[in-house]
Design a protein around this motif. Sequence first.
Motif, PDB file in Angstrom:
ATOM      1  N   LYS A 357       0.838  -1.210   0.000  1.00 32.47           N
ATOM      2  CA  LYS A 357       0.000   0.000   0.000  1.00 32.47           C
ATOM      3  C   LYS A 357       0.871   1.257   0.000  1.00 32.47           C
ATOM      4  N   GLN A 360       2.448   1.947  -3.291  1.00 33.00           N
ATOM      5  CA  GLN A 360       1.459   2.099  -4.380  1.00 33.00           C
ATOM      6  C   GLN A 360       1.665   1.064  -5.497  1.00 33.00           C
ATOM      7  N   GLU A 398      -8.474  -1.223  -3.367  1.00 30.20           N
ATOM      8  CA  GLU A 398      -7.632  -0.325  -4.184  1.00 30.20           C
ATOM      9  C   GLU A 398      -7.766  -0.667  -5.670  1.00 30.20           C
TER      10      GLU A 398
END
Length: 436
Positions: A357, A360, A398
């Motif tokens: 996370k 990214q 995500e």
Amino acid sequence: MTKPCIEADLVLTLIPLLESTDQEMLLHAGRAIGRICYDNRDLQEELVKVGVITSLVRILTDYAESEPLVHVDLLALYNLADLDTAKEALSKTKVAEQLVKQLRRAENHERLEIVFEVLQALAENDALKVQLVEAGVQDVLSEILLRLQGSSQAEDTCIVKAASDLIVSLLLGDGNCARMVQLGLLHQLLDLLQKHVESEDISVQHAALSALRNLAIPVVNKVQMLEEGVAERIQELLKSEMPPVQFKLLETLRMLADGQADAAEILGQDPMLLNRLIQWCNADDHTGVHGEANRLLASILRHNRSQEVVKAIQEAQGVKHLISMTTSEHAAMQNEALNALAIASAIDLETLEESFKESQLVQSLHKLLQDDNTSPEVKYNSMGLLCSLLNSGDLRQEIEEDKIKETLEQLCSHSNANVVKEAVTTLQVLRGETPH
């Protein structure tokens, strides 16, 4: 003067004189043959055909302590050694034994140089390589390197380079590598490395590491090398600050880990190695070392099957470097990183989730899938990694928020069949369906 001698068939007349027991006669006949045949390939081939090799090896054996005769004999061997027919004939004699004796007793640079020239030529022949190792050439090379260690004289530097080059030549090609390990060359190389670890002259370290890298290619050797503690001993060199040595060290360890879960587990749980690897991954001043450190990190994860290794690499902060590697300009490195992250995710996604996370990863993968310049294999492996990430609730969210679904739908009409197949599979996993 040479031409009339050739036309008069003088060489064939001189050949029987090499069977003489008169040392003066041998010396003059040897010199005459050498001068007439110098730089004349056809005549050299003719000499080999009529059996001159047997005579030369006999002289080297019977008169090993006669300096003038040995000198003439070595020059003759040097002139003939490039011929395949000569190497073939020499492989059926005890020349390896005699040359190793001459190397051991050589007292001046000129003699050492000519023996090295002959040995280097003979090391191109597989049978002669093994014979040289059986005759103990590596012991003598080690003694010479140790004796000249630290010398700054130009002549000594030339000899160190010749000895180092010969070590590499002995290990070129897979054919003899397993035999070399059986003959004990492995530990002799490691002993040599350890003795030279503090030396400023990196040619010996570099040569020994090149030789070890060649040894680490055959699968049968990897297992034996691991059992004999090679990985641990090579790491003694981690204190080296020389980029060429660092590069070879990393390359050798990567070869050792290739396809070997045991090696990956040993390397992946070594805190000193991991810390040094991360330092190299952070250093941009030497691109070769930087790239090879990343590749070794990826290799450890790709061949590993242990949760402990995943945790160790995460704690050492190595995961972010692998995520950066997915955007490398080299497709091979991108694929290595993507495969490593996919395997690590399958082993222990929970440990990696936060790093993914923070770095990214999802967004990086999306860009790779959208970019028309991304190779089909990289797209395929990116989707394979996405499938692993979908097992995490946060990362799934995500993926959905980044609208990767639309990109996957577009990839279903890609020109590459494998990309299409993987896009269909990834969409099914994303929708919660069972892939067909």
